[in-house]
Design a protein around this motif. Structure first.
Motif, PDB file in Angstrom:
ATOM      1  N   THR A   1       0.812  -1.214   0.000  1.00  0.00           N
ATOM      2  CA  THR A   1       0.000   0.000   0.000  1.00  0.00           C
ATOM      3  C   THR A   1       0.848   1.268   0.000  1.00  0.00           C
ATOM      4  OG1 THR A   1      -0.212   0.101   2.432  1.00  0.00           O
ATOM      5  CG2 THR A   1      -1.875  -1.168   1.218  1.00  0.00           C
ATOM      6  N   GLU A   2       2.142   1.120   0.257  1.00  0.00           N
ATOM      7  CA  GLU A   2       3.051   2.267   0.192  1.00  0.00           C
ATOM      8  C   GLU A   2       3.948   2.206  -1.046  1.00  0.00           C
ATOM      9  OE1 GLU A   2       2.535   4.673   2.029  1.00  0.00           O
ATOM     10  OE2 GLU A   2       1.509   3.887   3.796  1.00  0.00           O
ATOM     11  N   GLY A   3       3.652   1.282  -1.960  1.00  0.00           N
ATOM     12  CA  GLY A   3       4.362   1.221  -3.226  1.00  0.00           C
ATOM     13  C   GLY A   3       5.559   0.304  -3.265  1.00  0.00           C
ATOM     14  N   ALA A   4       5.779  -0.512  -2.225  1.00  0.00           N
ATOM     15  CA  ALA A   4       6.863  -1.497  -2.216  1.00  0.00           C
ATOM     16  C   ALA A   4       6.301  -2.828  -2.707  1.00  0.00           C
ATOM     17  CB  ALA A   4       7.440  -1.643  -0.812  1.00  0.00           C
ATOM     18  N   PHE A   5       6.839  -3.353  -3.801  1.00  0.00           N
ATOM     19  CA  PHE A   5       6.249  -4.562  -4.379  1.00  0.00           C
ATOM     20  C   PHE A   5       6.423  -5.747  -3.434  1.00  0.00           C
ATOM     21  CE2 PHE A   5       5.320  -8.115  -6.991  1.00  0.00           C
ATOM     22  CZ  PHE A   5       4.407  -7.637  -7.919  1.00  0.00           C
ATOM     23  N   PRO A   6       5.354  -6.517  -3.189  1.00  0.00           N
ATOM     24  CA  PRO A   6       5.411  -7.622  -2.227  1.00  0.00           C
ATOM     25  C   PRO A   6       6.011  -8.893  -2.828  1.00  0.00           C
ATOM     26  CG  PRO A   6       3.176  -7.414  -3.068  1.00  0.00           C
ATOM     27  CD  PRO A   6       3.976  -6.292  -3.687  1.00  0.00           C
ATOM     28  N   LEU A   7       7.115  -9.345  -2.247  1.00  0.00           N
ATOM     29  CA  LEU A   7       7.732 -10.620  -2.600  1.00  0.00           C
ATOM     30  C   LEU A   7       7.504 -11.565  -1.417  1.00  0.00           C
ATOM     31  CD1 LEU A   7      11.086  -9.307  -4.100  1.00  0.00           C
ATOM     32  CD2 LEU A   7       9.210 -10.324  -5.368  1.00  0.00           C
ATOM     33  N   GLY A   8       6.519 -12.441  -1.559  1.00  0.00           N
ATOM     34  CA  GLY A   8       6.174 -13.352  -0.476  1.00  0.00           C
ATOM     35  C   GLY A   8       7.074 -14.568  -0.493  1.00  0.00           C
ATOM     36  N   SER A   9       7.821 -14.753   0.585  1.00  0.00           N
ATOM     37  CA  SER A   9       8.803 -15.837   0.620  1.00  0.00           C
ATOM     38  C   SER A   9       8.802 -16.457   2.003  1.00  0.00           C
ATOM     39  CB  SER A   9      10.196 -15.271   0.298  1.00  0.00           C
ATOM     40  OG  SER A   9      11.158 -16.295   0.188  1.00  0.00           O
ATOM     41  N   GLY A  10       8.502 -17.759   2.077  1.00  0.00           N
ATOM     42  CA  GLY A  10       8.434 -18.380   3.386  1.00  0.00           C
ATOM     43  C   GLY A  10       8.458 -19.887   3.317  1.00  0.00           C
ATOM     44  N   SER A  11       8.540 -20.508   4.488  1.00  0.00           N
ATOM     45  CA  SER A  11       8.537 -21.966   4.559  1.00  0.00           C
ATOM     46  C   SER A  11       7.134 -22.532   4.383  1.00  0.00           C
ATOM     47  CB  SER A  11       9.131 -22.423   5.898  1.00  0.00           C
ATOM     48  OG  SER A  11       8.371 -21.904   6.980  1.00  0.00           O
ATOM     49  N   ASP A  12       6.097 -21.715   4.655  1.00  0.00           N
ATOM     50  CA  ASP A  12       4.703 -22.142   4.506  1.00  0.00           C
ATOM     51  C   ASP A  12       3.921 -20.961   3.926  1.00  0.00           C
ATOM     52  OD1 ASP A  12       2.224 -23.300   4.616  1.00  0.00           O
ATOM     53  OD2 ASP A  12       2.032 -23.181   6.798  1.00  0.00           O
ATOM     54  N   PRO A  13       3.986 -20.764   2.593  1.00  0.00           N
ATOM     55  CA  PRO A  13       3.455 -19.536   1.993  1.00  0.00           C
ATOM     56  C   PRO A  13       1.975 -19.563   1.640  1.00  0.00           C
ATOM     57  CG  PRO A  13       4.569 -20.818   0.327  1.00  0.00           C
ATOM     58  CD  PRO A  13       4.713 -21.589   1.622  1.00  0.00           C
ATOM     59  N   HIS A  14       1.233 -20.565   2.074  1.00  0.00           N
ATOM     60  CA  HIS A  14      -0.147 -20.708   1.609  1.00  0.00           C
ATOM     61  C   HIS A  14      -1.028 -19.526   2.002  1.00  0.00           C
ATOM     62  CE1 HIS A  14       1.388 -24.881   1.563  1.00  0.00           C
ATOM     63  NE2 HIS A  14       0.661 -24.954   0.461  1.00  0.00           N
ATOM     64  N   LYS A  15      -0.912 -19.067   3.249  1.00  0.00           N
ATOM     65  CA  LYS A  15      -1.759 -17.964   3.706  1.00  0.00           C
ATOM     66  C   LYS A  15      -1.429 -16.682   2.950  1.00  0.00           C
ATOM     67  CE  LYS A  15      -2.367 -15.019   7.763  1.00  0.00           C
ATOM     68  NZ  LYS A  15      -2.038 -14.841   9.198  1.00  0.00           N
ATOM     69  N   ILE A  16      -0.144 -16.353   2.843  1.00  0.00           N
ATOM     70  CA  ILE A  16       0.205 -15.110   2.156  1.00  0.00           C
ATOM     71  C   ILE A  16      -0.161 -15.186   0.683  1.00  0.00           C
ATOM     72  CG2 ILE A  16       1.951 -14.361   3.820  1.00  0.00           C
ATOM     73  CD1 ILE A  16       4.109 -15.495   2.036  1.00  0.00           C
ATOM     74  N   SER A  17      -0.092 -16.378   0.103  1.00  0.00           N
ATOM     75  CA  SER A  17      -0.485 -16.546  -1.290  1.00  0.00           C
ATOM     76  C   SER A  17      -1.959 -16.224  -1.474  1.00  0.00           C
ATOM     77  CB  SER A  17      -0.191 -17.975  -1.745  1.00  0.00           C
ATOM     78  OG  SER A  17      -0.577 -18.171  -3.081  1.00  0.00           O
ATOM     79  N   ARG A  18      -2.802 -16.679  -0.554  1.00  0.00           N
ATOM     80  CA  ARG A  18      -4.232 -16.419  -0.664  1.00  0.00           C
ATOM     81  C   ARG A  18      -4.540 -14.930  -0.521  1.00  0.00           C
ATOM     82  NH1 ARG A  18      -6.969 -18.475   3.568  1.00  0.00           N
ATOM     83  NH2 ARG A  18      -5.289 -19.551   4.650  1.00  0.00           N
ATOM     84  N   LEU A  19      -3.920 -14.266   0.462  1.00  0.00           N
ATOM     85  CA  LEU A  19      -4.238 -12.866   0.724  1.00  0.00           C
ATOM     86  C   LEU A  19      -3.730 -11.945  -0.377  1.00  0.00           C
ATOM     87  CD1 LEU A  19      -3.708 -12.609   4.582  1.00  0.00           C
ATOM     88  CD2 LEU A  19      -5.838 -12.631   3.308  1.00  0.00           C
TER      89      LEU A  19
END
Length: 349
Positions: A275-293
Motif C-alpha cells: 500500500t506504500e508502493g513497495a512490491f510484495p515478494l512473499g517468501s516463506g517456509s509455509d506460503p499458503h496464507k500469504i499466497s491467498r491474501l
C-alpha cells in the motif's frame, strides 16, 4: 421532522497484542463502522497500551474495559449492529462460532438488528470441511471473507480484500522506482531460518536493483530475527523509536515508502508494504496464507517457498507495473464493501 436516535454499533476487535497488522486492519474496519448518527462500542480484549494506542478516544466511541459490560450494553440496545471481529480465524473441528458467540449473534438478528461479518479469513482452509459453520453466518446482513480460499472452504458468503489494503498513500503520490533506494525484509520469528541460498539470493537481488537492505519488525517477537537477518544479509536493522502501534505504523510505512520491494512471510508486512508502493515478494517456509491474501488482489505472482526466491528476483521487473492497478482495484472493492455495511446499518436504523 423527528430525528433518528443514535445507532449503537458493537465491535469486538481484539488481536495479537504485539502484531501491528492486527491493529492496522481493525482500525480500518472500525472506520467503516463509524459515521454520522452512529456510536461505536468497542471491546479490545486484554490488549496493552501498545495495541490500543491507535484507537484514539472520540465522542462517537466508547471503549469498554470488560466484555461483560460491552455485551450488557448490546443486550440493552434496540436493533443493535453487531460487528464480528475481522482478521484470521482458526476454527477447530466442530462448531463455529462457539455456541455462546453464535447465540449472541442470533439475538442481534432476532432483535431486528444488523449482523456484520467482514474481512475474516480461515487460517488453514483444509480444516474447513470439518467445521460446522453456524447458520447465523449465512443469515448475516453482510458476510464477506478476505480471500477466496476461505470463502470456497466455507462454501458461502462473498469476498473482498483484507481491510489493510485501503490504507497507505494514494498510488499517484508514490515515489517512483528510481526514488526507492531500499529493499525491506521482515520475517516471522516462528518459522525455519531461510538458509544460505536464500540469503545469497536476497543479497544478489539488492545488487541487481542497486538497492540496500534494511530489516524491520512489525511484530515485537520478530525483532531478534530482524537483527539476525540484518547481520546475515549485510544490511541494517531499522529499529523503530517505539513498539506502540501508532508510532510503529508511521515508522514502517516511512521505510516502505522508500523501498522498491518488501520481502516477507508476514501477510501484513507484504500488504502494508504494497500500500506504500513497495512490491510484495512473499517468501516463506509455509506460503499458503500469504499466497491467498495477495492472490485475492492479483499480487500472488511472486509468492512461494524460500527456494523460489531466485526466480522471483529474475521476474521482478516485469511484475512491478502491476502493483498500482492492483492496489487501486483492492481499495475500490473495500469501498464497495463499506457501502454495503452502511446500507445494512441504514436498513435497521
Amino acid at each position: 421532522m423527528i430525528a433518528k436516535p443514535t445507532q449503537q454499533v458493537f465491535a469486538h476487535l481484539s488481536g495479537q497484542d504485539d502484531n501491528l497488522g492486527d491493529s492496522a486492519l481493525r482500525l480500518v474496519y472500525l472506520d467503516a463502522l463509524r459515521g454520522a448518527g452512529r456510536h461505536v462500542h468497542l471491546y479490545l480484549g486484554e490488549a496493552t497500551s501498545d495495541f490500543t494506542a491507535g484507537f484514539a478516544p472520540a465522542s462517537d466511541l466508547t471503549i469498554h474495559r470488560s466484555r461483560a459490560e460491552w455485551a450488557a450494553a448490546e443486550d440493552a440496545t434496540a436493533r443493535p449492529v453487531h460487528a464480528f471481529n475481522a482478521g484470521e480465524i482458526n476454527p477447530r473441528a466442530g462448531h463455529f462460532p462457539v455456541p455462546r458467540r453464535a447465540a449472541e449473534c442470533a439475538r442481534v438478528l432476532e432483535a431486528g438488528g444488523a449482523l456484520i461479518f467482514a474481512g475474516i479469513g480461515i487460517k488453514d482452509v483444509d480444516t474447513a470441511r470439518s467445521v460446522a459453520f453456524d447458520p447465523v453466518m449465512r443469515a448475516a446482513s453482510v458476510m464477506s471473507w478476505r480471500d477466496r480460499g476461505s470463502r470456497d472452504g466455507a462454501g458461502f458468503g462473498d469476498v473482498a480484500p483484507d481491510w489493510a489494503y485501503s490504507e497507505g498513500w494514494h498510488v499517484d503520490a508514490w515515489a517512483s522506482a528510481e526514488e526507492r533506494p531500499l529493499i525491506a525484509v521482515t520475517m516471522r520469528f516462528d518459522r525455519a531460518w531461510p538458509g544460505d541460498d536464500w540469503l545469497a539470493a536476497v543479497r544478489a537481488f539488492a545488487v541487481a536493483t542497486q538497492t540496500r537492505i534494511v530489516t524491520v519488525a512489525q511484530v515485537a517477537r520478530d525483532a531478534p530475527r530482524a537483527m539476525r537477518l540484518a547481520q546475515a544479509l549485510g544490511g541494517e536493522y531499522a529499529m523503530p523509536p517505539s513498539m506502540r502501534h501508532d508510532v510503529l505504523d508511521e515508522y514502517v510505512r516511512e521505510v516502505y515508502r522508500r523501498s522498491l520491494a518488501v520481502i516477507s512471510d508476514r501477510a501484513h508486512g507484504l500488504i502494508i508494504g504494497a500500500t506504500e508502493g513497495a512490491f510484495p515478494l512473499g517468501s516463506g517456509s509455509d506460503p499458503h496464507k500469504i499466497s491467498r491474501l495477495l492472490g485475492t488482489v492479483g499480487l500472488g505472482g511472486l509468492v512461494g517457498g524460500y527456494e523460489q526466491f531466485h526466480g522471483f528476483a529474475q521476474r521482478f521487473e516485469t511484475h512491478l507495473p502491476t502493483l498500482a492497478p492492483a492496489i487501486t482495484s483492492a481499495r475500490a472493492e473495500i469501498a464497495a464493501l463499506t457501502a454495503r455495511i452502511h446500507a445494512a446499518m441504514e436498513a435497521v436504523a
